[in-house]
Design an enzyme around this catalytic site. Structure first.
Site, short mmCIF file in Angstrom:
data_model
loop_
_atom_site.label_atom_id
_atom_site.label_comp_id
_atom_site.label_asym_id
_atom_site.label_seq_id
_atom_site.Cartn_x
_atom_site.Cartn_y
_atom_site.Cartn_z
N HIS A 97 0.84 -1.21 0.00
CA HIS A 97 0.00 0.00 0.00
C HIS A 97 0.87 1.24 0.00
O HIS A 97 2.04 1.22 0.34
CB HIS A 97 -0.92 0.02 1.22
N HIS A 254 4.65 0.31 0.05
CA HIS A 254 5.42 -0.47 1.02
C HIS A 254 4.58 -1.60 1.62
O HIS A 254 3.35 -1.64 1.47
CB HIS A 254 6.01 0.43 2.11
N ARG A 269 4.90 6.31 13.98
CA ARG A 269 4.70 6.80 12.62
C ARG A 269 4.05 8.17 12.61
O ARG A 269 3.08 8.41 13.33
CB ARG A 269 3.81 5.80 11.86
C1 SIN Z 1 3.06 1.12 7.66
O1 SIN Z 1 2.48 0.54 6.76
O2 SIN Z 1 3.03 2.32 7.75
C2 SIN Z 1 3.85 0.33 8.67
C3 SIN Z 1 5.08 -0.24 8.10
C4 SIN Z 1 5.80 -1.11 9.06
O3 SIN Z 1 5.33 -1.35 10.18
O4 SIN Z 1 6.87 -1.59 8.71
#
Ligand code: SIN
Length: 279
Positions: A97, A254, A269
């Site tokens: 996504h 990602h 985040r």
């Molecule tokens: C996300 O999709 O923002 C999280 C990515 C992660 O936890 O590595």
């Protein structure tokens, strides 16, 4: 700024010392390295949530965060947290996504800071959507440029998905009917800062393609997913505590791997508001 490339395609590691102490010139350089290399790893940081928000705001104001209850410590931070006792079934971000691409103005940048990392597993993968665009034939480019993609959070955050999210004891994800809303974006976008073209596609949120007949729709969605996540266009990061990874959502997608059952993983985040993607 010393920039160490991480693959032949995209991604870089920079040594900037303490990110909290960057002067305006060094910060501007860091920002341009993120736009240029799309994913940038900065190791050895130790940011509390307020310091992470302060850094994030230097990239731009926070974007809206739907469905995920923010950290009690700060409304602009989400704790990406899976407890050791949460089991193997589900992890946050465990599908390809681009963050909140279903919004009218999806985030420009994401900053993810590693707080607690399992002894193995829990890596994150990114795919360069500019590289995916570059490796297309002229005919394919012409075909894709005529298509508009329909983004929705329906299969991630609509009410039917609540039991899945409720399996994460350390995150409060609240599914609701707004997840069924749709937003259309060009399939081929121009990055507002670099001027580069990229595919703006991800399988989690793109559910329809306008201008594609029903017979071809599923095969084209499958092809787009396979092409944009081709190993040639990816970068995999093995996290260490203190890593800060900053990425450009306008040119990447990602995927968080879920291979660390029985171990705790926590990252903080922040997302930076973006603008409406343009063709
Ligand atoms: C996300 O999709 O923002 C999280 C990515 C992660 O936890 O590595």
């Amino acid at each position: 700024m010393e920039v160490q490339r991480l693959t032949g395609v995209f991604g870089a590691e920079v040594d900037v010392g303490d990110v909290r102490r960057l002067d305006d010139g060094a910060f501007a350089e860091l920002r341009s390295v993120v736009c240029e290399h799309e994913v940038v790893v900065v190791r050895g940081q130790s940011l509390d949530v307020t310091e992470q928000v302060a850094l994030s705001r230097r990239f731009g104001p926070a974007g809206p965060v739907p469905f995920i209850e923010p950290s009690p410590d700060h409304p602009e931070v989400i704790k990406v947290l899976k407890e050791a006792s949460d089991g193997a079934a589900f992890n946050f971000g465990g599908a390809w996504h681009s963050d909140f691409s279903f919004q009218s103005e999806p985030p420009s940048f994401t900053l993810l800071h590693a707080i607690d990392i399992p002894p193995y597993g829990g890596d994150t993968l990114w795919a360069s959507m500019t590289a995916a665009w570059k490796h297309l034939s002229d005919d394919r480019r012409a075909e894709l440029s005529a298509i508009t993609a329909v983004h929705t959070a329906r299969d991630a955050y609509s009410r039917k998905m609540q039991p899945l999210h409720s399996g994460l004891s350390g995150m409060n994800i609240v599914c609701d009917d707004t997840a069924n809303d749709t937003e259309v974006h060009p399939l081929v976008v121009t990055h507002p800062e670099t001027g580069r073209q990229a595919l703006f596609f991800n399988r989690a949120y793109v559910r329809d393609l306008l201008g594609v007949d029903a017979v071809r729709l599923q095969s084209l969605l499958d092809w787009l997913h396979a092409h944009t996540t081709d190993a040639r266009f990816t970068l995999r990061h093995r996290w260490s505590v203190g890593d800060l990874v900053i990425w450009d959502n306008r040119s990447t997608q990602h995927y968080a791997l879920n291979d660390y059952a029985g171990f705790r993983r926590e990252l903080h985040r922040t997302t930076v508001a973006g603008t409406r993607p343009t063709a």
